[in-house]
Write a protein that holds these residues in place. Structure first.
Motif, PDB file in Angstrom:
ATOM      1  N   SER A  18       0.863  -1.197   0.000  1.00  0.00           N
ATOM      2  CA  SER A  18       0.000   0.000   0.000  1.00  0.00           C
ATOM      3  C   SER A  18       0.885   1.228   0.000  1.00  0.00           C
ATOM      4  CB  SER A  18      -0.874   0.029   1.252  1.00  0.00           C
ATOM      5  OG  SER A  18      -1.711  -1.093   1.283  1.00  0.00           O
ATOM      6  N   GLY A  35       1.114   8.967   0.292  1.00  0.00           N
ATOM      7  CA  GLY A  35       1.820  10.069  -0.361  1.00  0.00           C
ATOM      8  C   GLY A  35       3.277   9.765  -0.672  1.00  0.00           C
ATOM      9  N   LEU A  95       9.651   7.832   5.935  1.00  0.00           N
ATOM     10  CA  LEU A  95      11.096   7.970   6.175  1.00  0.00           C
ATOM     11  C   LEU A  95      11.713   6.676   6.689  1.00  0.00           C
ATOM     12  CD1 LEU A  95      11.037  11.549   7.760  1.00  0.00           C
ATOM     13  CD2 LEU A  95      11.938  10.915   5.517  1.00  0.00           C
ATOM     14  N   ALA A 111       6.841   2.206   2.201  1.00  0.00           N
ATOM     15  CA  ALA A 111       6.104   2.064   0.942  1.00  0.00           C
ATOM     16  C   ALA A 111       6.980   1.520  -0.192  1.00  0.00           C
ATOM     17  CB  ALA A 111       5.511   3.414   0.542  1.00  0.00           C
ATOM     18  N   SER A 119       5.226  17.054   7.038  1.00  0.00           N
ATOM     19  CA  SER A 119       4.977  16.690   5.637  1.00  0.00           C
ATOM     20  C   SER A 119       3.506  16.830   5.259  1.00  0.00           C
ATOM     21  CB  SER A 119       5.380  15.222   5.444  1.00  0.00           C
ATOM     22  OG  SER A 119       4.751  14.441   6.460  1.00  0.00           O
ATOM     23  N   THR A 172      -0.656  11.420   3.389  1.00  0.00           N
ATOM     24  CA  THR A 172      -2.099  11.121   3.399  1.00  0.00           C
ATOM     25  C   THR A 172      -2.539  10.666   4.787  1.00  0.00           C
ATOM     26  OG1 THR A 172      -1.734   8.784   2.868  1.00  0.00           O
ATOM     27  CG2 THR A 172      -1.957  10.313   0.997  1.00  0.00           C
ATOM     28  N   GLU A 213       1.387   4.703   9.805  1.00  0.00           N
ATOM     29  CA  GLU A 213       2.655   4.973  10.496  1.00  0.00           C
ATOM     30  C   GLU A 213       2.444   5.444  11.935  1.00  0.00           C
ATOM     31  OE1 GLU A 213       5.401   4.111   9.610  1.00  0.00           O
ATOM     32  OE2 GLU A 213       5.695   4.281   7.453  1.00  0.00           O
ATOM     33  N   ALA A 217       1.472   8.486  12.694  1.00  0.00           N
ATOM     34  CA  ALA A 217       2.244   9.734  12.579  1.00  0.00           C
ATOM     35  C   ALA A 217       1.980  10.687  13.739  1.00  0.00           C
ATOM     36  CB  ALA A 217       1.900  10.427  11.258  1.00  0.00           C
ATOM     37  N   GLY A 218       3.017  11.456  14.035  1.00  0.00           N
ATOM     38  CA  GLY A 218       2.926  12.496  15.066  1.00  0.00           C
ATOM     39  C   GLY A 218       3.147  13.851  14.430  1.00  0.00           C
ATOM     40  N   GLU A 274       1.758  -0.258   9.279  1.00  0.00           N
ATOM     41  CA  GLU A 274       2.679  -0.088   8.144  1.00  0.00           C
ATOM     42  C   GLU A 274       2.315  -0.936   6.924  1.00  0.00           C
ATOM     43  OE1 GLU A 274       6.832   0.389   8.984  1.00  0.00           O
ATOM     44  OE2 GLU A 274       6.507   0.581  11.131  1.00  0.00           O
ATOM     45  N   GLY A 278      -3.252  -5.189   6.440  1.00  0.00           N
ATOM     46  CA  GLY A 278      -4.435  -4.982   5.613  1.00  0.00           C
ATOM     47  C   GLY A 278      -4.309  -3.644   4.912  1.00  0.00           C
ATOM     48  N   ILE A 284      -5.966  -0.144   4.448  1.00  0.00           N
ATOM     49  CA  ILE A 284      -6.958   0.718   5.109  1.00  0.00           C
ATOM     50  C   ILE A 284      -7.669   1.516   4.016  1.00  0.00           C
ATOM     51  CG2 ILE A 284      -7.274   2.602   6.762  1.00  0.00           C
ATOM     52  CD1 ILE A 284      -4.485   1.609   7.962  1.00  0.00           C
ATOM     53  N   HIS A 295      10.960  17.135  17.880  1.00  0.00           N
ATOM     54  CA  HIS A 295       9.828  17.469  18.734  1.00  0.00           C
ATOM     55  C   HIS A 295      10.272  17.320  20.188  1.00  0.00           C
ATOM     56  CE1 HIS A 295       8.042  17.060  14.830  1.00  0.00           C
ATOM     57  NE2 HIS A 295       8.277  15.757  14.808  1.00  0.00           N
ATOM     58  N   GLU A 320       7.948   8.085  15.635  1.00  0.00           N
ATOM     59  CA  GLU A 320       6.827   8.396  14.735  1.00  0.00           C
ATOM     60  C   GLU A 320       7.070   7.985  13.285  1.00  0.00           C
ATOM     61  OE1 GLU A 320       6.324  12.679  15.146  1.00  0.00           O
ATOM     62  OE2 GLU A 320       8.040  13.071  13.850  1.00  0.00           O
ATOM     63  N   HIS A 321       8.269   7.604  12.915  1.00  0.00           N
ATOM     64  CA  HIS A 321       8.525   7.280  11.503  1.00  0.00           C
ATOM     65  C   HIS A 321       8.313   5.814  11.180  1.00  0.00           C
ATOM     66  CE1 HIS A 321      11.276  11.062  11.060  1.00  0.00           C
ATOM     67  NE2 HIS A 321      10.000  11.357  11.148  1.00  0.00           N
TER      68      HIS A 321
HETATM   69  C1  LIG Z   1       9.823  16.548   5.084  1.00  0.00           C
HETATM   70  C2  LIG Z   1       9.155  15.472   5.887  1.00  0.00           C
HETATM   71  C3  LIG Z   1       8.666  15.781   7.142  1.00  0.00           C
HETATM   72  C4  LIG Z   1       8.053  14.801   7.916  1.00  0.00           C
HETATM   73  N1  LIG Z   1       7.554  15.133   9.147  1.00  0.00           N
HETATM   74  C5  LIG Z   1       6.930  14.207   9.889  1.00  0.00           C
HETATM   75  C6  LIG Z   1       6.403  14.561  11.173  1.00  0.00           C
HETATM   76  O1  LIG Z   1       6.476  15.699  11.626  1.00  0.00           O
HETATM   77  N2  LIG Z   1       5.800  13.574  11.887  1.00  0.00           N
HETATM   78  C7  LIG Z   1       5.678  12.303  11.405  1.00  0.00           C
HETATM   79  O2  LIG Z   1       5.113  11.445  12.090  1.00  0.00           O
HETATM   80  N3  LIG Z   1       6.179  11.951  10.198  1.00  0.00           N
HETATM   81  C8  LIG Z   1       6.785  12.863   9.432  1.00  0.00           C
HETATM   82  N4  LIG Z   1       7.283  12.514   8.201  1.00  0.00           N
HETATM   83  C9  LIG Z   1       7.167  11.115   7.733  1.00  0.00           C
HETATM   84  C10 LIG Z   1       5.927  10.811   6.860  1.00  0.00           C
HETATM   85  O3  LIG Z   1       5.412  11.983   6.259  1.00  0.00           O
HETATM   86  C11 LIG Z   1       4.859  10.114   7.685  1.00  0.00           C
HETATM   87  O4  LIG Z   1       5.317   8.831   8.072  1.00  0.00           O
HETATM   88  C12 LIG Z   1       3.515   9.947   6.970  1.00  0.00           C
HETATM   89  O5  LIG Z   1       2.578   9.418   7.877  1.00  0.00           O
HETATM   90  C13 LIG Z   1       3.581   9.045   5.744  1.00  0.00           C
HETATM   91  O6  LIG Z   1       2.360   9.198   5.038  1.00  0.00           O
HETATM   92  P1  LIG Z   1       2.293   8.852   3.473  1.00  0.00           P
HETATM   93  O7  LIG Z   1       0.889   9.056   3.039  1.00  0.00           O
HETATM   94  O8  LIG Z   1       3.320   9.590   2.733  1.00  0.00           O
HETATM   95  O9  LIG Z   1       2.613   7.299   3.525  1.00  0.00           O
HETATM   96  P2  LIG Z   1       3.596   6.425   2.619  1.00  0.00           P
HETATM   97  O10 LIG Z   1       4.994   6.903   2.753  1.00  0.00           O
HETATM   98  O11 LIG Z   1       3.050   6.288   1.264  1.00  0.00           O
HETATM   99  O12 LIG Z   1       3.448   5.019   3.365  1.00  0.00           O
HETATM  100  C14 LIG Z   1       3.894   4.864   4.685  1.00  0.00           C
HETATM  101  C15 LIG Z   1       3.487   3.492   5.208  1.00  0.00           C
HETATM  102  O13 LIG Z   1       2.077   3.419   5.321  1.00  0.00           O
HETATM  103  C16 LIG Z   1       1.576   2.329   4.562  1.00  0.00           C
HETATM  104  N5  LIG Z   1       0.298   2.775   4.022  1.00  0.00           N
HETATM  105  C17 LIG Z   1       0.032   3.920   3.345  1.00  0.00           C
HETATM  106  N6  LIG Z   1      -1.274   3.997   3.058  1.00  0.00           N
HETATM  107  C18 LIG Z   1      -1.848   2.879   3.555  1.00  0.00           C
HETATM  108  C19 LIG Z   1      -3.176   2.359   3.568  1.00  0.00           C
HETATM  109  N7  LIG Z   1      -4.188   3.019   3.027  1.00  0.00           N
HETATM  110  N8  LIG Z   1      -3.393   1.159   4.156  1.00  0.00           N
HETATM  111  C20 LIG Z   1      -2.388   0.465   4.739  1.00  0.00           C
HETATM  112  N9  LIG Z   1      -1.116   0.905   4.752  1.00  0.00           N
HETATM  113  C21 LIG Z   1      -0.854   2.096   4.171  1.00  0.00           C
HETATM  114  C22 LIG Z   1       2.634   2.033   3.528  1.00  0.00           C
HETATM  115  O14 LIG Z   1       2.599   0.682   3.108  1.00  0.00           O
HETATM  116  C23 LIG Z   1       3.897   2.347   4.307  1.00  0.00           C
HETATM  117  O15 LIG Z   1       4.249   1.254   5.105  1.00  0.00           O
HETATM  118  C24 LIG Z   1       7.914  13.471   7.411  1.00  0.00           C
HETATM  119  C25 LIG Z   1       8.402  13.174   6.130  1.00  0.00           C
HETATM  120  C26 LIG Z   1       9.011  14.153   5.380  1.00  0.00           C
HETATM  121  C27 LIG Z   1       9.521  13.799   4.012  1.00  0.00           C
END
Ligand SMILES: Cc1cc2nc3c(=O)[nH]c(=O)nc-3n(C[C@H](O)[C@H](O)[C@H](O)COP(=O)(O)OP(=O)(O)OC[C@H]3O[C@@H](n4cnc5c(N)ncnc54)[C@H](O)[C@@H]3O)c2cc1C
Length: 463
Positions: free
Chosen positions: A69, A72, A76, A80, A135, A140, A147, A149-150, A200, A204, A206, A373, A418-419
């Motif tokens: 999956s 965006g 990090l 993906a 980001s 997304t 992830e 995310a925080g 991650e 499944g 999501i 953070h 958070e990564h």
């Molecule tokens: C400049 C920059 C700043 C950032 N700052 C932060 C921050 O402040 N805090 C933070 O927590 N992270 C940060 N990140 C990391 C990143 O943005 C996060 O981890 C974010 O949640 C990833 O989302 P994405 O949509 O890009 O997921 P992707 O990179 O596309 O995927 C991430 C993971 O999620 C899985 N996934 C994606 N969509 C689904 C779905 N629908 N169902 C099941 N699994 C799925 C993928 O398989 C992969 O394992 C930063 C990254 C960058 C480049």
């Protein structure tokens, strides 16, 4: 990949839902924001409906093919990356906000909604989705959930896990299941919603998410304070909370980080000659309370050696400070090839962590820049290759990284705040978890994905 798989997908999807090697933009699905890693998928699908997601997962299940999956692609930890090839399933077209329930303070979204888009939509009607990864303009909600995310506001408002109350998931056999919903209380069976937070993509796909919303705070105050040493900045962090103030953000940047931002943006950054700076924000609905909180924070900062306390005089200056902070990641990573570690410790141990990672990197001859953070005890440690030869740098990192994690764990912390673990941290998992803990997680994975098709070679260490 067997042509039968591509034929099966062609038969199930519209032509524009399927991308094959050579198609426009195909290559971008082989990378994310993790270092300079690239792995080619065999095929990319961009389903427009949940039914299409189910159909694709059934094909992966039938032919026992990896399915990764992707939101965006801003991850990090390499989550993906299609490291075993197979199908990349992008959620970019599942990007509708399905319902904003203003009476119950919930929103239902498809996974491909960009985080900032959701924030701006609810903000416009006086509601608030606080989780704010740096980001947010390109990640997304699905990726944020996967992830856990925080972001800067976690100190006061928590992380993604604190807002997810429902997930719709396509399981490894293609079946659709709905866990949770618009209910603040729900103890009907296991808490499966939270199992998918931070999963991650390994348990499944999501396809729907129900998030809690808050009322939008009406006022905020922001300041930046420069410090003479890393320790003085780090030691001010727990002291602020001990004085009874919980800022909504408390961010730390060391000098080299500010210099990198200056270089990247080609313009001066305030206080870039200080050893470290803190960026602090408070928010709420009562201006007098916020003014009093700013006074208390100012007192603590001066007690801990701040040279100055620079309060933003309005929304324009506040936006500038945040744009600068959000630029930190790309600015530091733009210097040279890098590896980023996502250390987190109990907040009071932050000074020991910051000092310790510098000592380790100096000893191994690795250039390092950290920021993050601070209010959450979560510091991003960026190891930069600079001019070193690749092999030499790899060797040095191979020594420095386990020591950084050893220090983090000895301070009561863990190896990712958070990564996530994804691809690049999986062989360090044993430093953050016991063998029994890892085996129990493998058992969950085995139960939900017995053929091991969902995002293989992630999270769990190589055998
Ligand atoms: C400049 C920059 C700043 C950032 N700052 C932060 C921050 O402040 N805090 C933070 O927590 N992270 C940060 N990140 C990391 C990143 O943005 C996060 O981890 C974010 O949640 C990833 O989302 P994405 O949509 O890009 O997921 P992707 O990179 O596309 O995927 C991430 C993971 O999620 C899985 N996934 C994606 N969509 C689904 C779905 N629908 N169902 C099941 N699994 C799925 C993928 O398989 C992969 O394992 C930063 C990254 C960058 C480049």
């Amino acid at each position: 990949m067997d042509n039968k798989v591509i034929d099966a997908l062609r038969g199930l999807l519209d032509a524009d839902e399927l991308l094959l090697p050579g198609d426009l933009n195909f290559e971008k699905y082989g990378k994310d924001e993790t270092e300079d890693l690239y792995f080619a998928p065999h095929v990319v699908v961009r389903p427009k409906s949940v039914e299409s997601v189910q159909a694709v997962v059934r094909v992966a299940d039938q032919f026992v093919i990896p399915l990764v999956s992707r939101g965006g692609g801003t991850g990090l930890s390499g989550g993906a990356l299609p490291v075993k090839g197979g199908i990349v399933l992008s959620t970019e077209r599942l990007n509708r906000i399905l319902e904003i329930d203003c009476e119950n303070f919930f929103v239902r979204v498809e996974p491909g909604v960009i985080t900032q888009v959701l924030q701006e939509e609810v903000d416009a009607i006086g509601l608030f989705y606080p989780v704010d990864p740096a980001s947010r303009g390109s990640c997304t909600i699905g990726g944020n959930v996967a992830e856990g995310a925080g972001g800067p506001r976690a100190l006061k408002y928590g992380t993604t896990k604190d807002y997810v109350f429902g997930v719709d998931v396509v399981l490894a056999n293609g079946e659709l299941v709905r866990y949770g919903g618009k209910r603040l209380k729900d103890v009907t069976g296991f808490n499966m919603v939270q199992l998918f937070v931070g999963s991650e993509g390994t348990l499944g796909v999501i396809v729907g998410i129900t998030l809690k919303l808050l009322p939008l705070p009406t006022h905020r105050r922001t300041l930046m304070a420069p410090f003479p040493t890393l320790e003085s900045a780090a030691s001010a962090v727990p002291a602020i909370l001990q004085r009874g103030v919980i800022p909504c953000a408390l961010e730390f940047m060391e000098q080299a980080c500010l210099k990198a931002i200056e270089q990247r943006r080609g313009e001066a950054v305030p206080h870039s000659n200080a050893a470290a700076t803190l960026l602090i924000e408070v928010d709420g609905n009562h201006e007098e309370t916020l003014d009093r909180e700013m006074e208390i924070i100012g007192e603590v900062l001066f007690e801990h050696g701040a040279f100055d306390v620079d309060v933003a005089d309005g929304p324009t200056k506040q936006a500038e400070l945040w744009a600068m902070r959000r630029a930190a990641g790309e600015a530091v990573k733009g210097i040279s090839p890098y590896k980023e570690e996502d250390t987190v410790v109990p907040r009071a141990n932050l000074p020991k962590l910051v000092n310790g990672v510098h000592e380790i990197c100096d000893r191994h001859g690795v250039r390092m820049i950290c920021y993050g953070h601070a209010g959450d005890g979560n510091i991003h440690v960026n190891l930069l290759r600079g001019d070193s030869l690749q092999d030499e740098w790899n060797e040095r990192c191979a020594k420095a990284i386990p020591e950084i994690f050893e220090l983090t764990v000895s301070l009561g912390g863990t190896i990712s705040g958070e990564h996530g673990i994804g691809f690049v941290q999986k062989n360090y998992l044993h430093q953050g978890l016991s063998d029994v803990a890892i085996e129990s997680m493998r058992a969950v994975k085995q139960a939900l994905d017995p053929k091991g098709i969902l995002n293989p070679a992630k999270i769990f260490p190589d055998p």
